[in-house]
Design a protein around this motif. Structure first.
Motif, short mmCIF file in Angstrom:
data_model
loop_
_atom_site.label_atom_id
_atom_site.label_comp_id
_atom_site.label_asym_id
_atom_site.label_seq_id
_atom_site.Cartn_x
_atom_site.Cartn_y
_atom_site.Cartn_z
N ALA A 279 0.79 -1.23 0.08
CA ALA A 279 -0.07 0.12 -0.19
C ALA A 279 0.91 1.21 -0.01
N ARG A 280 1.86 1.26 0.82
CA ARG A 280 2.88 2.32 0.97
C ARG A 280 3.50 2.67 -0.49
N TRP A 281 3.91 1.58 -1.02
CA TRP A 281 4.53 1.56 -2.37
C TRP A 281 3.86 2.12 -3.43
N VAL A 282 2.48 1.69 -3.48
CA VAL A 282 1.65 2.11 -4.63
C VAL A 282 1.23 3.85 -4.29
N LEU A 283 1.05 4.23 -2.89
CA LEU A 283 0.72 5.31 -2.73
C LEU A 283 1.97 6.48 -3.02
N ASP A 284 3.05 5.92 -2.72
CA ASP A 284 4.41 6.77 -2.95
C ASP A 284 4.48 7.12 -4.37
N SER A 285 4.26 5.96 -5.09
CA SER A 285 4.42 5.90 -6.73
C SER A 285 3.43 6.91 -7.36
N LEU A 286 2.50 6.92 -6.66
CA LEU A 286 1.30 7.86 -7.24
C LEU A 286 1.79 9.38 -6.89
N ILE A 287 2.32 9.57 -5.68
CA ILE A 287 2.67 10.75 -5.28
C ILE A 287 4.03 11.33 -6.16
N ASN A 288 4.72 10.21 -6.59
CA ASN A 288 5.82 10.34 -7.36
C ASN A 288 7.03 10.77 -6.60
N HIS A 289 7.21 10.21 -5.35
CA HIS A 289 8.22 10.59 -4.54
C HIS A 289 9.61 10.55 -4.88
N GLY A 290 9.95 9.70 -6.04
CA GLY A 290 11.16 9.53 -6.83
C GLY A 290 11.92 11.05 -7.38
N ASP A 291 10.90 11.76 -7.67
CA ASP A 291 11.10 13.13 -8.60
C ASP A 291 11.00 14.40 -7.55
N VAL A 292 12.08 15.20 -7.94
CA VAL A 292 12.18 16.26 -7.19
C VAL A 292 10.91 17.16 -7.20
N GLU A 293 10.17 17.42 -8.42
CA GLU A 293 9.08 18.28 -8.53
C GLU A 293 7.87 17.42 -8.13
N LYS A 294 8.12 16.21 -7.97
CA LYS A 294 6.77 15.09 -7.80
C LYS A 294 5.65 15.18 -8.69
N ALA A 295 6.20 15.47 -9.95
CA ALA A 295 5.28 15.58 -11.14
C ALA A 295 5.84 14.52 -12.25
N PHE A 296 4.70 13.96 -13.04
CA PHE A 296 5.01 13.03 -14.07
C PHE A 296 5.16 13.76 -15.33
N HIS A 297 6.16 13.25 -16.34
CA HIS A 297 6.16 13.97 -17.51
C HIS A 297 6.07 12.87 -18.59
N ARG A 298 4.98 13.20 -19.45
CA ARG A 298 4.89 12.43 -20.75
C ARG A 298 4.89 13.20 -21.91
N PRO A 299 5.33 12.71 -22.89
CA PRO A 299 5.49 13.49 -24.27
C PRO A 299 4.12 13.10 -24.94
N TYR A 300 3.96 14.23 -25.88
CA TYR A 300 2.80 14.24 -26.65
C TYR A 300 3.13 15.03 -28.05
N GLY A 301 2.53 14.93 -29.00
CA GLY A 301 2.73 15.59 -30.23
C GLY A 301 1.70 16.31 -30.53
N ALA A 302 1.83 17.77 -31.31
CA ALA A 302 1.02 18.46 -31.69
C ALA A 302 1.48 19.14 -33.05
N VAL A 303 0.50 19.61 -33.90
CA VAL A 303 0.75 20.12 -35.03
C VAL A 303 0.60 21.77 -34.77
N ASP A 304 1.59 22.48 -35.22
CA ASP A 304 1.38 23.96 -35.03
C ASP A 304 0.82 24.70 -36.32
N ALA A 305 0.77 25.94 -35.96
CA ALA A 305 0.13 26.66 -37.27
C ALA A 305 0.77 26.64 -38.55
N ASP A 306 2.06 26.01 -38.43
CA ASP A 306 2.95 25.97 -39.60
C ASP A 306 2.56 24.80 -40.26
N GLY A 307 2.05 23.92 -39.77
CA GLY A 307 1.79 22.37 -40.00
C GLY A 307 2.91 21.51 -39.62
#
Length: 494
Positions: A94-122
């Motif tokens: 239970a502690r391992w799952v909760l700490d993983s959702l809080i993301n204790h291993g990261d300084v910002e405690k935030a997850f970062h995921r890449p995503y793509g987008a097409v800008d105005a120039d295509g």
């Protein structure tokens, strides 16, 4: 240009919503790396959803969930998945799952995921989407509590891009229809989703008020927020009336039901709907106080700003006007400026005894070089290895026991006859074999692994004292059971 390749906000929202589920999938993907337990029996993503559920249910408008309360509820859910495991392991999972959702291993405690987008120039560009699922906050008293983010609530209820108010109304209508049709099990699920929508609606208002407290200029209090408050008040009043009617009907159905299962389902529905009513009343109170918060913050931020002073234009405000004046008229403003610009100063009165030697002292000649560079004294490192390669070979030969079992005391006596330092190496390898990592040996492709078990005799040999050990060499079988460690004893049992 192809219209389908232009900037698509809907696609971006869905990509971000899909990214919010990645930490839940990572829980199951990384459970094989858990070294303190065999975590394959646990469904980590379900445990993560249950943890988010407990945090969201315990949340209120300006408070959150206690970490101890959440861990206690999650531990009960973990115990349902593996009832044969120990309570210590359930609590650790239970502690391992909760700490993983809080993301204790990261300084910002935030997850970062890449995503793509097409800008105005295509042009297709890859960007990073930062998000959080469960965050740690402190209340006014400094007590730490857990808070489910907006992304976590979207993951929990499964609505990845839905207007909060319309979803709430749809959930209420669906709930009433299910109750009339007698489908209480489905009605309970809809009621739980409606409660999460209520929490999410409160978070939307809370975010606007927090932004107002930080900087009132960043929030549109002219049109956007007043319209939002008016709509929210009307929405809350309608929902409270509807939920009170539903709670009343369900209470009557609970009291009149003869079937125990139906009575229990009706009682659970009454508890959930009454909790929604309580949250809506709290939300209504905050909405009525929101305009007071705006006026108070407007007064505080307006009168607490630091005084702003414009810079002085030396050329335009002093030099050019002074050039048009006579010398007698220009002395006063110029003298006033320099008296205030240069500040106070004290004049040193020199003495003749110190002034003459200072004037007659020759100027020092700067050195071209800083000086000689000393060669560092380098000493060769000595070989600190205690045992030689020959001693390692003799120890491996003594401890290679396929098809036989020997005691550590007899091996130490034989090692002492070969070399005076060899018993220490044999004892070290024997102790290391007491708890061998057969899984690592299997992954390395080793054919044999050394095993040691405790004997019921006392060890007094070659200067070593303690419990004697039985030593043998076991054969490592190939992996045919899906990663299960397999060894076969190479000698008779003792």
């Amino acid at each position: 240009m192809d219209e389908g390749l232009l900037h698509d906000e809907g696609l971006i929202r869905r990509a971000k919503a899909l990214a919010c589920t990645a930490p839940l999938h990572d829980l199951d993907a990384n459970k094989g790396k858990v070294e303190w337990a065999d975590a394959k029996v646990y469904q980590m993503a379900e445990i993560g959803l249950h943890a988010i559920d407990q945090v969201a249910i315990a949340m209120d408008f300006d408070t959150g969930a206690s970490r101890r309360h959440v861990l206690d509820r999650v531990q009960r859910f973990v115990a349902r998945q593996a009832p044969n495991r120990t309570q210590e392991e359930h609590a650790r999972v239970a502690r391992w799952v909760l700490d993983s959702l809080i993301n204790h291993g990261d300084v910002e405690k935030a997850f970062h995921r890449p995503y793509g987008a097409v800008d105005a120039d295509g042009v297709y560009r890859v960007m990073t989407f930062p998000f959080k699922l469960i965050v740690e906050r402190r209340d006014s008293a400094g007590v730490l509590y857990l808070h489910a983010s907006h992304e976590a609530l979207n993951v929990l209820v499964g609505a990845l891009d839905t207007d909060v108010e319309s979803a709430q109304e749809a959930a209420e209508v669906k709930l009433a229809n299910l109750i009339r049709r007698g489908r209480l099990a489905d009605a309970k699920q809809v009621a739980e989703q409606a409660r999460i929508r209520t929490i999410q609606y409160g978070e939307l208002i809370h975010a606007q008020l927090e932004a107002t407290r930080r900087n009132i200029a960043s929030v549109d209090w002219l049109e956007k927020v007043p319209d939002l408050l008016t709509e929210a008040l009307a929405h809350v009043q309608e929902r409270v009336r509807a939920e009170r009617a539903i709670a009343k009907n369900m209470a009557e159905a609970r009291d009149e039901a003869q079937n125990l299962v139906r009575k229990r389902q009706a009682a659970e529905l009454v508890v959930i709907v009454e909790d929604c009513i309580r949250r809506h009343i709290r939300l209504q109170q905050r909405l009525l106080e929101a305009r007071e918060v705006f006026r108070a913050e407007q007064d505080r931020q307006q009168f607490s700003l630091k005084p702003q002073r414009s810079t002085f234009d030396l050329f335009g405000q002093l030099l050019r006007p002074a050039l048009g004046l006579t010398v007698a008229e220009a002395v006063v403003p110029v003298d006033c400026f320099f008296a205030r610009a240069t500040g106070l100063g004290t004049q040193d009165i020199p003495r003749l005894a110190t002034l003459v030697p200072a004037l007659l002292r020759p100027a020092p000649q700067p050195a071209r070089f800083a000086g000689p560079v000393e060669d560092p004294q380098v000493e060769p490192l000595e070989d600190v290895a205690r045992f030689t390669s020959e001693q390692w070979e003799m120890a491996e030969q003594l401890l290679h026991l396929p098809g036989s079992v020997r005691s550590l005391s007899s091996l130490l006596q034989e090692a002492a006859q070969l070399d005076a330092d060899l018993p220490a190496l044999v004892a070290l390898l024997a102790v290391y074999a007491y708890n061998p990592d057969s899984g690592a040996a299997q992954r390395r492709g080793d054919e044999h692994v050394r095993l040691a078990v405790r004997a019921d005799t006392v060890l007094v040999s070659a200067g070593f004292h303690g419990d004697d050990l039985w030593l043998t060499t076991a054969q490592v079988l190939p992996d045919t059971m899906g990663g299960t460690n397999q060894t076969r004893d190479g000698g008779p049992g003792k």
